[in-house]
Every structure is written in structure tokens, then in C-alpha cells.
Design a protein around this motif. Sequence first.
Motif, PDB file in Angstrom:
ATOM      1  N   PHE A  71       0.863  -1.182   0.000  1.00 60.03           N
ATOM      2  CA  PHE A  71       0.000   0.000   0.000  1.00 60.03           C
ATOM      3  C   PHE A  71       0.901   1.234   0.000  1.00 60.03           C
ATOM      4  CE2 PHE A  71      -2.443  -3.459   1.766  1.00 60.03           C
ATOM      5  CZ  PHE A  71      -3.632  -3.367   1.058  1.00 60.03           C
ATOM      6  N   MET A 116      -5.079   4.145  -1.234  1.00 58.44           N
ATOM      7  CA  MET A 116      -5.183   2.697  -1.425  1.00 58.44           C
ATOM      8  C   MET A 116      -5.900   2.048  -0.238  1.00 58.44           C
ATOM      9  SD  MET A 116      -1.587   1.530  -3.197  1.00 58.44           S
ATOM     10  CE  MET A 116      -2.210  -0.127  -3.599  1.00 58.44           C
ATOM     11  N   ASN A 123      -8.843   2.999   2.247  1.00 58.58           N
ATOM     12  CA  ASN A 123      -9.888   3.994   2.476  1.00 58.58           C
ATOM     13  C   ASN A 123     -10.461   3.942   3.887  1.00 58.58           C
ATOM     14  OD1 ASN A 123      -9.862   5.212  -0.079  1.00 58.58           O
ATOM     15  ND2 ASN A 123     -11.021   3.528  -0.941  1.00 58.58           N
ATOM     16  N   THR A 169     -13.377   0.859  -7.961  1.00 56.44           N
ATOM     17  CA  THR A 169     -11.919   0.697  -7.978  1.00 56.44           C
ATOM     18  C   THR A 169     -11.296   1.017  -6.625  1.00 56.44           C
ATOM     19  OG1 THR A 169     -11.675   2.957  -8.807  1.00 56.44           O
ATOM     20  CG2 THR A 169     -11.733   1.180 -10.437  1.00 56.44           C
ATOM     21  N   ASN A 170     -12.038   1.709  -5.759  1.00 61.58           N
ATOM     22  CA  ASN A 170     -11.511   2.006  -4.421  1.00 61.58           C
ATOM     23  C   ASN A 170     -11.908   0.939  -3.400  1.00 61.58           C
ATOM     24  OD1 ASN A 170     -14.224   2.566  -4.210  1.00 61.58           O
ATOM     25  ND2 ASN A 170     -13.969   4.477  -3.082  1.00 61.58           N
ATOM     26  N   GLN A 182      -8.029  -2.814  -4.369  1.00 66.66           N
ATOM     27  CA  GLN A 182      -6.807  -2.152  -3.933  1.00 66.66           C
ATOM     28  C   GLN A 182      -5.818  -3.142  -3.325  1.00 66.66           C
ATOM     29  OE1 GLN A 182      -5.808   0.974  -4.486  1.00 66.66           O
ATOM     30  NE2 GLN A 182      -7.695   1.365  -5.637  1.00 66.66           N
ATOM     31  N   THR A 183      -6.345  -4.185  -2.663  1.00 57.97           N
ATOM     32  CA  THR A 183      -5.443  -5.215  -2.129  1.00 57.97           C
ATOM     33  C   THR A 183      -4.828  -6.020  -3.258  1.00 57.97           C
ATOM     34  OG1 THR A 183      -6.753  -5.357  -0.097  1.00 57.97           O
ATOM     35  CG2 THR A 183      -5.260  -7.186  -0.553  1.00 57.97           C
ATOM     36  N   LEU A 185      -4.035  -4.750  -6.156  1.00 54.97           N
ATOM     37  CA  LEU A 185      -2.942  -3.895  -6.627  1.00 54.97           C
ATOM     38  C   LEU A 185      -1.760  -3.941  -5.668  1.00 54.97           C
ATOM     39  CD1 LEU A 185      -4.888  -0.708  -7.865  1.00 54.97           C
ATOM     40  CD2 LEU A 185      -4.007  -2.618  -9.231  1.00 54.97           C
ATOM     41  N   ILE A 200       1.312   3.190 -10.094  1.00 55.91           N
ATOM     42  CA  ILE A 200       0.508   3.689  -8.969  1.00 55.91           C
ATOM     43  C   ILE A 200       1.099   4.992  -8.463  1.00 55.91           C
ATOM     44  CG2 ILE A 200      -0.113   3.267  -6.558  1.00 55.91           C
ATOM     45  CD1 ILE A 200      -0.417   0.309  -7.277  1.00 55.91           C
ATOM     46  N   LYS A 229      -3.730  -2.351 -14.667  1.00 58.43           N
ATOM     47  CA  LYS A 229      -2.842  -1.198 -14.755  1.00 58.43           C
ATOM     48  C   LYS A 229      -1.986  -1.324 -16.012  1.00 58.43           C
ATOM     49  CE  LYS A 229      -3.039   1.755 -11.223  1.00 58.43           C
ATOM     50  NZ  LYS A 229      -3.118   3.214 -11.423  1.00 58.43           N
TER      51      LYS A 229
END
Length: 597
Positions: free
Chosen positions: A348, A353, A355, A448-449, A454-455, A457, A479, A513
Motif C-alpha cells: 500500500f 489505497m 480507504n 476501484t476504491n 486495492q489489495t 494492486l 501507482i 494497470k
Amino acid sequence: MTAQYTVAQLNVSQIIASVQKGEIAIPELQRPFVWKSSKVRDLLDSLYKGYPVGYLITWQSVGAKLRHGEVAAHQQILIDGQQRVTALRAAVAGLPVINNRYKQVRIKIAFNPVTEEFETLTPVIERDSQWISDISEYFNSASPFSFINDYLAANPEVDKTAVPRAIERLGHIKNAQIGTIALNSDLEVETVTEIFIRINSKGVPLSSADFVMSKVASYGEQGRNIRKLIDYFCHLAIAPHAYDDIAENDKEFARTEFFQKIAWLKDDSEDLYDPEYGDVIRVAGIVGFNRGLASALVSRLSGRDPDTREVDESLIPIAYQNMEKALLQIVKKFHLQNFIMTVKSAGFIAAGMINSKNVLNFAYALYLKLQMEGSYPDGEIKRIVRRWLVMSLLTGRHSGSFETTWEADLRYIQQKGATDYLAQLEEGDLSDSFWEVTLPQALETTATNSPYFQTFLAAQVVQKARGFLSDKLTVASMIEQSGDIHHLFPKEFLKTHGFNDRRDYNQVANYAKTDTAINLRIGKREPRDYMEEVAAQIAGGPMTLGDIHDSQALRRNLTENAIPSNFASLEIKDYPDFLALRRKLMAKTIREYYHQL
């Protein structure tokens, strides 16, 4: 049922005098005044016209200290009405407020006795003799009669009867009655907290953190310094440039050790974890008292024995010492920077990334407690924190009634040890069923959030994955530089084939990505089309789409991006099956990553 409060009417002069004497504590005096001057003007206008301005609500503080060190037997904490009373002190008594640069400034309200209007003072109004430029000058004048005569001499054309009457009516504001609700001093702290949280001032709900801050600031010099430590720490974390403003405008605090403890933030540019004061209070409650509930923290600061539930005032200084000790650990440069590095080592690496502040708050508190305990090696502490962080994100552990969950977790960590308790949670919450069924279902989202995407990513960051169709550019670098999120099946292509709902074409399982140039080159083409271009490159053709140069690199790239190996042959009819399969591959990537942490 017996009333839990009493109601009284106090006039403006009594309220201001009680604040000046320290009989009513207004913690907000130490923080930036958030009202616009127009609201101060409107408050004065309402009092002038005899309109209601709402109730003030106070609660007696056990063991409160006044500015000169003596203990106040009857000091009331103002828990609702802080901005109104501060406004009255500014406009009527002429006392300064703190602006957003932590500088003392005056708010001057002007009054026109001819039109009976109030306005915020401007240069134009100040030059107009018909206006009383600063009403506090009238309220504080030695002779109101002389003040009126001076005004009439400067404005000979005005009505000699109506104008003096209007000015005298202005003076009556000091006698205007404001209702005060005093909560009974013997109320349970939990009850007062609940009342406090339910208060709503013109649509702005007060938080339990506000209540804690009010309680803290009532405890003499130590309480004021603790509160400023929290406020300034949070402010500097977001705006390091404010250091000079604070040092210049609060010289008294700048000379304390507390200010020196946070001076390092003036050179800090990290924004991965910028806690607000509510976050700091929650972390302090865990670190200092093993409690997650704000009411429990107020209870301790009020001298309530956690075992007997009786008030013992000798416990109050001990509680404040514990809170101060916890806060000094929280703001310590070594601890905060090492915690942030631990979070980044879990992948992260950018603000946004994660929230959930609650996840970060508990992870930081856990990090601090394990560091302070001293029975775990540094590597094990970081492993526990990384896993707890990711486990919490994936399971929503710190959502809903998170404070109750925190307290339960703290008890079990004390009983079983952090390593064993984490293993127990993993066995129950991260079973094969979670990885193979629950997580793929959670990835069926367009957000996407979402913590799941996010994990994913973050997993790619840790695994050093490269962007889609890139052999050199990593997901981590994209990122950090805000690289594109690309539709593997392009949106416009899907829409022309009947997938017109954004819930279909914007599935996170359709995202990867990639480099901007690659994204633009792909355009609206279907996978089979643009993947043929990649195949031509591998066969020796010109490099026109990314920099994949051989079939082994392509296979590796698809694997790193959790994309099915048969992607190049997929047609539009395969899209729903592709999404389902990719969710499973993304979940598999996250699972492998988790066990590497």
C-alpha cells in the motif's frame, strides 16, 4: 423518570464572565474559530431582535483544573455552544480568536443605529461615521451616555430620538437571555457521551472525539498542552508549512517539550497516513488504556475505576499521565515513519489505497503496543501488523461496531499473544472457502476504491508485477505516477456489443494497470485484435504495442496481471466467463501475496 438535567437562563454578560473566571471551560478557544464572520453577525442580529439562539449544554467536570492550578469544584465543560460563546466573546467583549494560521485576530462587528443593521467590518464601513465600527467599543465604554453623545456629534443629521434608542437597545444584548442545560454531575460518563453525540447543532453532529477533546482541555495546563499536541500534530501532518505559524503565534506552547516532539513534521511530506484528531484519540485510547470506546476514555479521565465503577479522583492524574505517555509514542518520528514503511512493505504505497482510517488506526495502535511491550522481535511485529492490516481490509473487521471489536481483540491479544490470536483469526476468517468463494464474489464490483481491488494492486506491488503488456514498467511505478487503469475488453467495444450497463463494462475484473501509450494504442479494439499485434511483435515484427518481445515474457505478464492464459483467443461471447475466471485468478494472487507477508 427523574430529569437528567436542569435548565436555567443566563444572560450574555454572565456567560462571558463565567468563561473569563474559568467556571465554564471552552476548549474550542485553543483551536481555529470555524465560524465565518457573517455567522457572528447573524448571531448578534438575532440577540438584538430577541430571537432564540439555541441552548448551551454543560456538564460538570470532576477534577477540572483552572489556569492557575487550583481544582475547580464546579467547573462546567461546555459541550455544545462553543462556537456561539466564542463568537460572543469576540464581538461583545472584544477578545481575539484563533484563525487558521493559529494567530490571534479580532472579529469586528459593526452596527448602524440608523438602519439597525449589523455587518462585518469593512474599510468602507469603517470610513462611514454612521456605523459604529466595532460594537465591543460600546459594550466596553466607561460611559455609554458619552458614547451616544459622541456618535450624535459626529452624525448631526440623524434622528436624535430613534438613534439613541437603537444604541441603547444594542447595549441590551448583554442582558439577552440564553438557555443553559446543565447535565447532572452524577450522570454516568456513558450517558453523557451518548447525550453529547446525539446533540446536533444546525446539521453538524458532534463526535465522541469532540467530547474527549473537551474533557482533556479542562485539565489545567497539562490538559491544554495535551490538546494542543493532538491538534498541532494533526495539522502539521497535513500542512507542514504551518510550523512557522504555530511557532510564531503560540510562543508559549512552542517552548514546551511537546512542540519539540512534533517539530520533525515540518520536513515531512508523507501523506499515506495523516490522522485527524479523532484518529489520534482512538489510537491513544488503545495504546494507553486498552479501550476502543471514547466513553471509556472519558470515564478514565474522570477518575472512574474500571473495576469498581466508582469515581476515585486520585486516579485522574494517573489517567492523564497515561494519555500523555501514549500520545508521545504516537507522535514519535521513529514510530510513525516505521509504521508507514511497514504499511508500504505490504504494497500500500500511495494515499487512497486504504480507504478505512479505522484499519490504519488499529494497525498503528497494534504496532505501538507490540513495540512498547518489547517481547517481539521487530521482524515479527512487522509481519503481524502487515497481516492484520490486510486481514482487516479483506474481512471488513473494523467496520460497523468497530470499537467493540477493537476491545474484544485487545482482550484476546493480551490473553493469547498477538501471534497466536492472529493465527486463530486467520484459521476462522481466511479459510479455503473465503479465498475460493467469498473473495471472488467480493471482487464482483465496479468500485476501484474497494479494499479487494486495492489489495489486488498491493499484491502486484509486493510481487513486483509489471503493467499489462509492459516488460519493464511496474505496477508500483504506475501507482506512484497515476498510471492508467485499462479495460481489458475496451468499454466502447463492449457497449457496441450490448454491454451498455456500466456495471458490466466497469467491473474491476475487466481492469488492469497499464502504460498510457499502451492504453491509447489499444483504443476500442477487442482483445483478439490487439493481441494479434502483440503476437506479430513476438514473431519479429515492429514493437508497436508495449515491449513484450517473446512468448515467455507474454505468459509471465498475463500471470502477473491475473489474466487467463487464453486471453488472446477470447471473443465477446466469452466476456462473462472471462470475468468469473479472472476474479478467481485475482483472488488466487491475493491469497499467495497474503501468505508472503
